[in-house]
Design an enzyme around this catalytic site. Structure first.
Site, mmCIF file in Angstrom:
data_model
loop_
_atom_site.group_PDB
_atom_site.id
_atom_site.type_symbol
_atom_site.label_atom_id
_atom_site.label_comp_id
_atom_site.label_asym_id
_atom_site.label_seq_id
_atom_site.Cartn_x
_atom_site.Cartn_y
_atom_site.Cartn_z
ATOM 1 N N HIS A 145 6.852 13.833 4.492
ATOM 2 C CA HIS A 145 6.238 14.742 3.509
ATOM 3 C C HIS A 145 6.769 16.164 3.700
ATOM 4 O O HIS A 145 6.323 17.093 3.023
ATOM 5 C CB HIS A 145 4.718 14.791 3.702
ATOM 6 C CG HIS A 145 3.993 13.535 3.333
ATOM 7 N ND1 HIS A 145 4.226 12.833 2.180
ATOM 8 C CD2 HIS A 145 2.971 12.880 3.961
ATOM 9 C CE1 HIS A 145 3.401 11.788 2.114
ATOM 10 N NE2 HIS A 145 2.640 11.796 3.185
ATOM 11 N N LYS A 152 0.029 11.618 -1.577
ATOM 12 C CA LYS A 152 -0.699 11.033 -2.716
ATOM 13 C C LYS A 152 0.099 11.030 -4.025
ATOM 14 O O LYS A 152 -0.456 10.946 -5.102
ATOM 15 C CB LYS A 152 -2.072 11.718 -2.957
ATOM 16 C CG LYS A 152 -2.939 11.981 -1.773
ATOM 17 C CD LYS A 152 -2.811 11.067 -0.618
ATOM 18 C CE LYS A 152 -3.242 9.638 -0.816
ATOM 19 N NZ LYS A 152 -2.969 8.835 0.422
ATOM 20 N N GLY A 206 2.393 8.649 -4.507
ATOM 21 C CA GLY A 206 2.893 7.281 -4.673
ATOM 22 C C GLY A 206 3.863 6.901 -3.566
ATOM 23 O O GLY A 206 4.741 6.053 -3.745
ATOM 24 N N THR A 207 3.671 7.508 -2.396
ATOM 25 C CA THR A 207 4.581 7.296 -1.260
ATOM 26 C C THR A 207 4.733 5.820 -0.897
ATOM 27 O O THR A 207 5.847 5.318 -0.733
ATOM 28 C CB THR A 207 4.032 8.041 -0.018
ATOM 29 O OG1 THR A 207 3.488 9.289 -0.422
ATOM 30 C CG2 THR A 207 5.107 8.238 1.016
ATOM 31 N N TRP A 215 4.246 3.189 -2.536
ATOM 32 C CA TRP A 215 4.935 2.439 -3.608
ATOM 33 C C TRP A 215 6.444 2.677 -3.515
ATOM 34 O O TRP A 215 7.249 1.737 -3.509
ATOM 35 C CB TRP A 215 4.387 2.908 -4.967
ATOM 36 C CG TRP A 215 4.909 2.182 -6.167
ATOM 37 C CD1 TRP A 215 5.380 0.903 -6.226
ATOM 38 C CD2 TRP A 215 4.983 2.702 -7.507
ATOM 39 N NE1 TRP A 215 5.738 0.591 -7.511
ATOM 40 C CE2 TRP A 215 5.508 1.682 -8.314
ATOM 41 C CE3 TRP A 215 4.653 3.923 -8.090
ATOM 42 C CZ2 TRP A 215 5.708 1.845 -9.682
ATOM 43 C CZ3 TRP A 215 4.852 4.091 -9.454
ATOM 44 C CH2 TRP A 215 5.371 3.060 -10.242
ATOM 45 N N ARG A 223 -5.957 2.652 -4.264
ATOM 46 C CA ARG A 223 -7.230 2.965 -4.924
ATOM 47 C C ARG A 223 -7.163 2.438 -6.347
ATOM 48 O O ARG A 223 -7.577 1.327 -6.620
ATOM 49 C CB ARG A 223 -7.507 4.474 -4.862
ATOM 50 C CG ARG A 223 -8.923 4.869 -5.267
ATOM 51 C CD ARG A 223 -9.089 6.371 -5.185
ATOM 52 N NE ARG A 223 -8.222 7.080 -6.104
ATOM 53 C CZ ARG A 223 -8.538 7.424 -7.346
ATOM 54 N NH1 ARG A 223 -9.740 7.147 -7.820
ATOM 55 N NH2 ARG A 223 -7.681 8.073 -8.121
HETATM 56 P P1 PAP Z 1 0.468 8.933 1.194
HETATM 57 O O1 PAP Z 1 1.315 10.002 0.598
HETATM 58 O O2 PAP Z 1 -0.692 9.470 1.963
HETATM 59 O O3 PAP Z 1 1.237 7.911 1.937
HETATM 60 P P2 PAP Z 1 0.381 7.632 -1.328
HETATM 61 O O4 PAP Z 1 0.943 6.290 -1.126
HETATM 62 O O5 PAP Z 1 1.220 8.636 -2.009
HETATM 63 O O6 PAP Z 1 -0.227 8.180 0.004
HETATM 64 O O7 PAP Z 1 -0.936 7.579 -2.195
HETATM 65 C C1 PAP Z 1 -1.603 6.500 -2.609
HETATM 66 C C2 PAP Z 1 -1.658 6.592 -4.111
HETATM 67 O O8 PAP Z 1 -0.638 5.742 -4.637
HETATM 68 C C3 PAP Z 1 -2.968 6.060 -4.619
HETATM 69 O O9 PAP Z 1 -3.197 6.671 -5.868
HETATM 70 P P3 PAP Z 1 -4.651 6.755 -6.540
HETATM 71 O O10 PAP Z 1 -5.563 7.368 -5.522
HETATM 72 O O11 PAP Z 1 -4.481 7.637 -7.736
HETATM 73 O O12 PAP Z 1 -5.034 5.379 -6.923
HETATM 74 C C4 PAP Z 1 -2.640 4.590 -4.731
HETATM 75 O O13 PAP Z 1 -3.537 3.844 -5.492
HETATM 76 C C5 PAP Z 1 -1.266 4.672 -5.358
HETATM 77 N N1 PAP Z 1 -0.501 3.445 -5.148
HETATM 78 C C6 PAP Z 1 -0.459 2.670 -4.046
HETATM 79 N N2 PAP Z 1 0.340 1.626 -4.248
HETATM 80 C C7 PAP Z 1 0.810 1.723 -5.502
HETATM 81 C C8 PAP Z 1 1.685 0.919 -6.273
HETATM 82 N N3 PAP Z 1 2.215 -0.199 -5.805
HETATM 83 N N4 PAP Z 1 1.954 1.326 -7.531
HETATM 84 C C9 PAP Z 1 1.421 2.455 -8.025
HETATM 85 N N5 PAP Z 1 0.585 3.255 -7.344
HETATM 86 C C10 PAP Z 1 0.282 2.897 -6.083
#
Ligand code: PAP
Length: 326
Positions: A140, A75, A77-78, A80, A292
């Site tokens: 992770h 969580k 920003g993986t 991204w 999200r």
């Molecule tokens: P993971 O480690 O389980 O793969 P991960 O991708 O780190 O998950 O978490 C998703 C978070 O990155 C979400 O944050 P939020 O709950 O605070 O909203 C998600 O919205 C955010 N996220 C996904 N894509 C992007 C993006 N392109 N730019 C910025 N934040 C993003």
């Protein structure tokens, strides 16, 4: 003794899979409360079903000097970071502004797979030899538990960390999507205790922070908040670190901006593949759970003043003397 054994009572039955005995699990500290029990193995907590893949990965994986690892605590920003890395490295093949770019039809988790949650989850020794170079992988797993060949090789690691207050909020929402019954207060307490998947948070972050100072050619340490604030600068840093720097012509032609636009939350979260597709984990990860809000500071709407103070106090204490500010 803790070990991996093939016993009659096992957690995984597939022949291709490493099998771990109930004794092994019973020997480990266990914490309930998240959607699945987590187990503490060598200082870090792992979901029980990932432990065999973590161990297989440690034992079997052979790094190549050209490999690139995208590493985070969940969580942060993986998805991204994976998208940005993929777009940078493959831009000669896939023009970032093209309407046939793979990221428009495939979730970044499928293009840059997780070691423990994808590649080694159903196969104790997947054949990775046919992957094109540079191979892009995600994990992770903390540095101290990565396979030795990653440490010994010249492969590179891009690490993204995020403010813990936003990580816990994002984590809690993520778990709600799985129907986890955990209340926010309870999740917060587990986080503070360090008992979250791949946690403790602070130890994880600090391992990579310290390494980025010692071996800056091996680890690039980035912060989600900085990436949001000055995406252009940090994308250029990433490209340079990865060995794919942008030429001045590319900068003039807007390639940096094209990648940022392609990988932006705004774009990624509205793609059909990320609204209705499923990532190739174990079948139950709909891609939309990774999108999200994508904002900095959402914790302000979720943490009480008392929680903020507690988390800031722990963070201050844990990071004391490291030079890292979160
Ligand atoms: P993971 O480690 O389980 O793969 P991960 O991708 O780190 O998950 O978490 C998703 C978070 O990155 C979400 O944050 P939020 O709950 O605070 O909203 C998600 O919205 C955010 N996220 C996904 N894509 C992007 C993006 N392109 N730019 C910025 N934040 C993003």
């Amino acid at each position: 003794m803790v070990g991996i054994a093939i016993e009659t009572q096992t957690h995984f039955m597939a022949d291709s899979y490493i099998q771990m005995s109930d004794e092994f699990y019973k020997s480990l500290p266990k914490e309930e409360g998240w959607s699945k029990p987590i187990y503490k193995y060598k200082r870090y907590w792992y979901p029980g079903n990932y432990l065999p893949s973590v161990i297989s990965f440690q034992q079997q994986f052979q790094a190549e000097d050209t490999d690139i690892f995208v590493v985070t605590i969940p969580k942060s920003g993986t998805v991204w970071l994976k998208a940005l890395t993929y777009a940078i490295v493959n831009r000669a093949r896939y023009t970032p502004s093209s309407n046939s770019h793979p990221l428009l039809t495939t979730n970044a988790h499928s293009l840059v797979p997780f070691m423990e949650a994808q590649l080694y989850l159903h196969n104790k020794n997947p054949d990775l030899s046919k992957l094109e170079s540079p191979r892009l992988f995600g994990t992770h797993i903390p540095y101290s538990s990565l396979p030795e060949s990653i440490k010994d090789s010249k492969c590179r690691i891009v690490y993204l960390c995020r403010n813990p207050k936003d990580v816990i909020v994002s984590f809690w929402y993520f778990l709600q999507k799985f129907g986890a019954k955990v209340e926010f207060d309870q999740a917060f307490e587990l986080f503070c205790k360090g008992a979250l998947p791949f946690g403790p948070y602070w130890e994880h972050v600090l391992e990579f922070w310290k390494l980025s100072l010692e071996l800056p050619q091996k680890v690039l340490f980035l912060k989600y908040e900085d990436m949001k604030e000055d995406s252009n600068l940090h994308l250029k840093k990433m490209a340079e670190f990865l060995g794919y720097p942008f030429s001045s012509q590319e900068v003039d032609e807007g390639v940096v901006d094209d990648i940022l636009k392609l990988c932006s939350f705004q774009n990624m979260s509205t793609l059909e593949v990320n609204k209705s597709g499923r990532a190739d984990f174990d079948g139950k990860f709909a891609n939309d759970i990774f999108f999200r809000k994508g904002k900095v500071g959402d914790w302000r709407d979720h943490l009480t003043q008392e929680m903020v103070e507690k988390l800031e106090e722990i963070t201050k204490e844990k990071l004391d003397g490291s030079g890292l500010m979160l």
